[in-house]
Design an enzyme around this catalytic site. Structure first.
Site, mmCIF file in Angstrom:
data_model
loop_
_atom_site.group_PDB
_atom_site.id
_atom_site.type_symbol
_atom_site.label_atom_id
_atom_site.label_comp_id
_atom_site.label_asym_id
_atom_site.label_seq_id
_atom_site.Cartn_x
_atom_site.Cartn_y
_atom_site.Cartn_z
ATOM 1 C CG ASN A 1 -2.085 11.063 12.919
ATOM 2 O OD1 ASN A 1 -1.975 10.010 13.532
ATOM 3 N ND2 ASN A 1 -1.346 11.343 11.862
ATOM 4 C CD GLU B 1 -1.808 2.906 6.341
ATOM 5 O OE1 GLU B 1 -1.714 3.328 7.504
ATOM 6 O OE2 GLU B 1 -0.949 2.175 5.809
ATOM 7 N NE ARG C 1 1.858 10.808 9.120
ATOM 8 C CZ ARG C 1 2.984 10.336 8.582
ATOM 9 N NH1 ARG C 1 3.405 10.782 7.416
ATOM 10 N NH2 ARG C 1 3.694 9.422 9.217
ATOM 11 C CD GLU D 1 1.142 10.502 -14.227
ATOM 12 O OE1 GLU D 1 1.650 10.947 -15.266
ATOM 13 O OE2 GLU D 1 1.777 9.773 -13.421
ATOM 14 C CG HIS E 1 -0.295 0.073 2.534
ATOM 15 N ND1 HIS E 1 -0.122 -1.044 3.312
ATOM 16 C CD2 HIS E 1 0.253 1.096 3.228
ATOM 17 C CE1 HIS E 1 0.496 -0.712 4.430
ATOM 18 N NE2 HIS E 1 0.741 0.592 4.407
ATOM 19 C CG HIS F 1 2.299 11.624 -9.489
ATOM 20 N ND1 HIS F 1 3.466 12.187 -9.963
ATOM 21 C CD2 HIS F 1 2.104 10.512 -10.234
ATOM 22 C CE1 HIS F 1 3.945 11.446 -10.948
ATOM 23 N NE2 HIS F 1 3.135 10.414 -11.122
#
Length: 127
Positions: A60, A56, A9, A122, A5, A74
């Site tokens: 937070n 993923e 964030r 992209e 993966h 990207h």
């Protein structure tokens, strides 16, 4: 070995899930809250994690915004028709930041869209 993966964030998890699911057509595969660590992980993709590389999203709970920095490039997604994909993305409320067309110094057709946190995605023609 295989690539499992890519992690990003994000400041607003619900907004980010909606973008990747509703605008880019990914499926929400799983989502887990970690109250002791004050974060949530959401995994999205175009197929199950057993066979596919997925995205993923890490939220937070105490962070609403991240500085992207200048090291990030990207994520790339293959599509059948870059022009049609951009029209679908626009119709779904997505932001196209580089119109579809041939790449500079080449013939590959591509475009760039931006997610709610400013990450670039992209779109590449797969033919």
């Amino acid at each position: 070995m295989r690539l499992l993966h890519t992690m990003l964030r994000v400041g607003d998890l619900e907004k980010s899930i909606a973008f990747y699911r509703d605008v880019l057509g990914m499926q929400l595969l799983r989502r887990n809250d970690y109250p002791e660590g004050k974060f949530t992980l959401a995994f999205l993709g175009y197929g199950g994690e057993e066979e596919n590389t997925v995205l993923e999203l890490t939220h937070n709970w105490d962070t609403e915004h991240y500085e992207l920095g200048n090291g990030y490039g990207h994520i790339a997604i293959g599509v059948d028709d870059v022009y049609a994909a951009c029209e679908r993305i626009r119709a779904s409320g997505g932001k196209v930041v580089r119109e579809p067309g041939p790449m500079k110094h080449g013939s590959t057709v591509l475009a760039f869209v931006e997610d709610p946190d400013g990450y670039k995605v992209e779109l590449l023609s797969e033919d």
